[in-house]
Design a protein around this motif. Structure first.
Motif, PDB file in Angstrom:
ATOM      1  N   HIS A   1      27.776  22.409  31.203  1.00 44.74           N
ATOM      2  CA  HIS A   1      27.346  21.265  32.081  1.00 44.74           C
ATOM      3  C   HIS A   1      25.770  21.042  32.139  1.00 44.74           C
ATOM      4  CE1 HIS A   1      31.369  22.730  33.663  1.00 44.74           C
ATOM      5  NE2 HIS A   1      31.245  21.373  33.814  1.00 44.74           N
ATOM      6  N   THR A   2      25.213  19.879  32.152  1.00 43.89           N
ATOM      7  CA  THR A   2      23.866  19.541  32.282  1.00 43.89           C
ATOM      8  C   THR A   2      23.684  19.021  33.731  1.00 43.89           C
ATOM      9  OG1 THR A   2      24.265  17.376  31.172  1.00 43.89           O
ATOM     10  CG2 THR A   2      23.260  19.263  29.805  1.00 43.89           C
ATOM     11  N   ILE A   3      24.805  18.933  34.319  1.00 42.86           N
ATOM     12  CA  ILE A   3      24.674  18.646  35.709  1.00 42.86           C
ATOM     13  C   ILE A   3      24.996  19.598  36.709  1.00 42.86           C
ATOM     14  CG2 ILE A   3      25.274  16.056  35.288  1.00 42.86           C
ATOM     15  CD1 ILE A   3      28.355  16.414  35.734  1.00 42.86           C
ATOM     16  N   LYS A   4      24.489  19.458  37.774  1.00 40.81           N
ATOM     17  CA  LYS A   4      24.709  20.698  38.892  1.00 40.81           C
ATOM     18  C   LYS A   4      26.015  20.737  39.558  1.00 40.81           C
ATOM     19  CE  LYS A   4      22.892  24.383  40.988  1.00 40.81           C
ATOM     20  NZ  LYS A   4      22.623  25.375  39.916  1.00 40.81           N
ATOM     21  N   LEU A   5      26.779  21.909  39.611  1.00 35.87           N
ATOM     22  CA  LEU A   5      27.999  21.797  40.182  1.00 35.87           C
ATOM     23  C   LEU A   5      28.191  23.129  40.782  1.00 35.87           C
ATOM     24  CD1 LEU A   5      30.070  20.114  37.168  1.00 35.87           C
ATOM     25  CD2 LEU A   5      29.458  19.052  39.360  1.00 35.87           C
ATOM     26  N   ASN A   6      29.308  23.163  41.549  1.00 34.65           N
ATOM     27  CA  ASN A   6      29.710  24.563  42.426  1.00 34.65           C
ATOM     28  C   ASN A   6      31.220  24.705  41.669  1.00 34.65           C
ATOM     29  OD1 ASN A   6      30.160  26.775  43.940  1.00 34.65           O
ATOM     30  ND2 ASN A   6      30.758  25.521  45.669  1.00 34.65           N
ATOM     31  N   LEU A   7      30.891  25.619  40.479  1.00 34.04           N
ATOM     32  CA  LEU A   7      32.293  25.690  39.571  1.00 34.04           C
ATOM     33  C   LEU A   7      33.028  26.612  40.295  1.00 34.04           C
ATOM     34  CD1 LEU A   7      30.695  25.931  36.122  1.00 34.04           C
ATOM     35  CD2 LEU A   7      31.966  23.931  37.156  1.00 34.04           C
ATOM     36  N   GLU A   8      32.609  27.475  41.274  1.00 31.61           N
ATOM     37  CA  GLU A   8      33.807  28.453  41.808  1.00 31.61           C
ATOM     38  C   GLU A   8      34.523  29.487  40.969  1.00 31.61           C
ATOM     39  OE1 GLU A   8      35.955  26.453  44.885  1.00 31.61           O
ATOM     40  OE2 GLU A   8      34.087  26.226  46.098  1.00 31.61           O
ATOM     41  N   LEU A   9      33.515  29.869  39.933  1.00 31.42           N
ATOM     42  CA  LEU A   9      34.432  30.851  38.954  1.00 31.42           C
ATOM     43  C   LEU A   9      34.741  32.028  39.566  1.00 31.42           C
ATOM     44  CD1 LEU A   9      32.023  29.948  35.952  1.00 31.42           C
ATOM     45  CD2 LEU A   9      34.166  28.788  36.471  1.00 31.42           C
ATOM     46  N   PRO A  10      35.854  32.585  38.933  1.00 31.03           N
ATOM     47  CA  PRO A  10      36.182  34.004  39.361  1.00 31.03           C
ATOM     48  C   PRO A  10      35.164  35.064  39.015  1.00 31.03           C
ATOM     49  CG  PRO A  10      37.702  33.246  37.545  1.00 31.03           C
ATOM     50  CD  PRO A  10      36.670  32.136  37.751  1.00 31.03           C
ATOM     51  N   THR A  11      34.914  35.956  39.920  1.00 30.78           N
ATOM     52  CA  THR A  11      33.813  36.875  39.377  1.00 30.78           C
ATOM     53  C   THR A  11      34.348  38.423  39.557  1.00 30.78           C
ATOM     54  OG1 THR A  11      33.224  37.091  41.819  1.00 30.78           O
ATOM     55  CG2 THR A  11      32.040  35.724  40.477  1.00 30.78           C
ATOM     56  N   VAL A  12      35.899  38.500  39.413  1.00 33.14           N
ATOM     57  CA  VAL A  12      36.143  39.790  39.143  1.00 33.14           C
ATOM     58  C   VAL A  12      36.517  40.039  37.767  1.00 33.14           C
ATOM     59  CG1 VAL A  12      37.390  39.675  41.546  1.00 33.14           C
ATOM     60  CG2 VAL A  12      38.586  38.790  39.800  1.00 33.14           C
ATOM     61  N   ASN A  13      36.718  41.509  37.544  1.00 28.62           N
ATOM     62  CA  ASN A  13      37.177  41.942  36.291  1.00 28.62           C
ATOM     63  C   ASN A  13      36.263  41.446  35.101  1.00 28.62           C
ATOM     64  OD1 ASN A  13      39.527  43.403  37.174  1.00 28.62           O
ATOM     65  ND2 ASN A  13      40.634  41.505  37.169  1.00 28.62           N
ATOM     66  N   ILE A  14      35.022  41.446  35.651  1.00 21.42           N
ATOM     67  CA  ILE A  14      33.954  41.050  34.322  1.00 21.42           C
ATOM     68  C   ILE A  14      33.519  41.998  33.555  1.00 21.42           C
ATOM     69  CG2 ILE A  14      31.581  39.851  34.169  1.00 21.42           C
ATOM     70  CD1 ILE A  14      33.781  38.064  35.337  1.00 21.42           C
ATOM     71  N   PRO A  15      33.538  41.995  32.213  1.00 17.19           N
ATOM     72  CA  PRO A  15      33.379  43.371  31.249  1.00 17.19           C
ATOM     73  C   PRO A  15      31.953  43.702  31.694  1.00 17.19           C
ATOM     74  CG  PRO A  15      33.887  41.242  30.102  1.00 17.19           C
ATOM     75  CD  PRO A  15      33.993  40.653  31.413  1.00 17.19           C
ATOM     76  N   ALA A  16      31.846  44.989  31.594  1.00 15.95           N
ATOM     77  CA  ALA A  16      30.504  45.779  31.961  1.00 15.95           C
ATOM     78  C   ALA A  16      29.195  45.294  31.531  1.00 15.95           C
ATOM     79  CB  ALA A  16      30.695  47.251  31.760  1.00 15.95           C
ATOM     80  N   TYR A  17      29.388  44.974  30.047  1.00 16.64           N
ATOM     81  CA  TYR A  17      28.499  44.198  29.433  1.00 16.64           C
ATOM     82  C   TYR A  17      28.666  42.895  28.784  1.00 16.64           C
ATOM     83  CZ  TYR A  17      25.680  48.236  29.707  1.00 16.64           C
ATOM     84  OH  TYR A  17      24.876  49.551  30.335  1.00 16.64           O
ATOM     85  N   LEU A  18      27.994  41.815  28.492  1.00 17.76           N
ATOM     86  CA  LEU A  18      27.947  40.691  28.278  1.00 17.76           C
ATOM     87  C   LEU A  18      26.997  40.277  27.181  1.00 17.76           C
ATOM     88  CD1 LEU A  18      29.158  38.688  31.163  1.00 17.76           C
ATOM     89  CD2 LEU A  18      30.787  39.349  29.358  1.00 17.76           C
ATOM     90  N   TYR A  19      26.940  39.210  26.427  1.00 18.86           N
ATOM     91  CA  TYR A  19      26.020  39.169  25.350  1.00 18.86           C
ATOM     92  C   TYR A  19      25.328  37.957  25.187  1.00 18.86           C
ATOM     93  CZ  TYR A  19      27.951  43.824  24.296  1.00 18.86           C
ATOM     94  OH  TYR A  19      28.453  44.898  24.406  1.00 18.86           O
TER      95      TYR A  19
END
Length: 215
Positions: free
Chosen positions: A107-125
């Motif tokens: 997105h290039t427009i500001k939103l409140n996506l309310e994405l799940p924040t559980v079970n996120i990998p320890a490292y992202l890239y």
């Protein structure tokens, strides 16, 4: 090409991957690409000013009407074409909720996506050019052409994403737990894409591969 199996739904193969039967034709590859570009313009960038809620969802019938209004060559478009494209997208670019759909990232427009924040990998890239690395390691990651920082699930995913714009990308590793503890939780947007408002510099290091996940 998208086809539809009466029993198992839409699929992007010659035959249904579940039962092996031929399906009913829905859209050609050309039509899929064309519709995908128009949906991205509406759902990611707000083109044609759709009625969009704060999570980015737009009524599917409104999308059909907007596209047909601005492009006379897609008079064939119906709501089920939107469903078919969204449900079979290999990268999970779209999410359907009831009779609405949204883009999950980009997105290039500001939103409140309310994405799940559980079970996120320890490292992202994250892929960066050699010229960008020192600045990122010193100042952190902030959004540039999009409203949120986009991170990849694996080293290889980041490498592929980076090669689109960088000849020889340097892959940076992001400590997701440390980032969340700093006040910047990371949310899962799609199959291999994660989003964050920003990433502090002390959460970032240069990666040599997926070895971080083995720590």
């Amino acid at each position: 090409m998208i086809n539809e199996c009466e029993e198992h739904g839409y699929f992007r193969r010659d035959k249904c991957p579940v039962c092996g039967r031929n399906g009913k034709f829905v859209m050609s590859d050309f039509e899929v690409e064309k519709l995908g570009r128009m949906m991205a313009a509406i759902l990611r960038h707000g083109k044609f000013s759709p009625e969009m809620n704060e999570q980015g969802f737009v009524n599917i019938q409104e999308i059909v009407s907007l596209i047909k209004e601005h492009n006379s060559r897609v008079k064939w478009l119906r709501p089920f074409h939107i469903d078919a494209l969204a449900l079979t997208d290999p990268k999970g670019r779209y999410q359907i909720r009831g009779n609405t759909v949204r883009a999950t990232y980009g997105h290039t427009i500001k939103l409140n996506l309310e994405l799940p924040t559980v079970n996120i990998p320890a490292y992202l890239y994250y892929p960066a050019s050699e010229e960008e690395v020192d600045e990122i390691l010193e100042e952190g990651l902030v959004p540039t052409d999009r409203t949120m920082v986009h991170l990849s699930a694996t080293f290889e995913d980041a490498l592929h994403a980076g090669e689109v714009r960088i000849d020889d990308p340097v892959i940076l590793a992001v400590d997701s737990k440390k980032c969340a503890e700093a006040g910047y939780p990371i949310g899962k947007a799609a199959k291999t894409v994660y989003l964050c408002d920003m990433v502090p510099a002390d959460c970032i290091s240069v990666s040599e591969g997926d070895e971080e996940s083995e720590e």
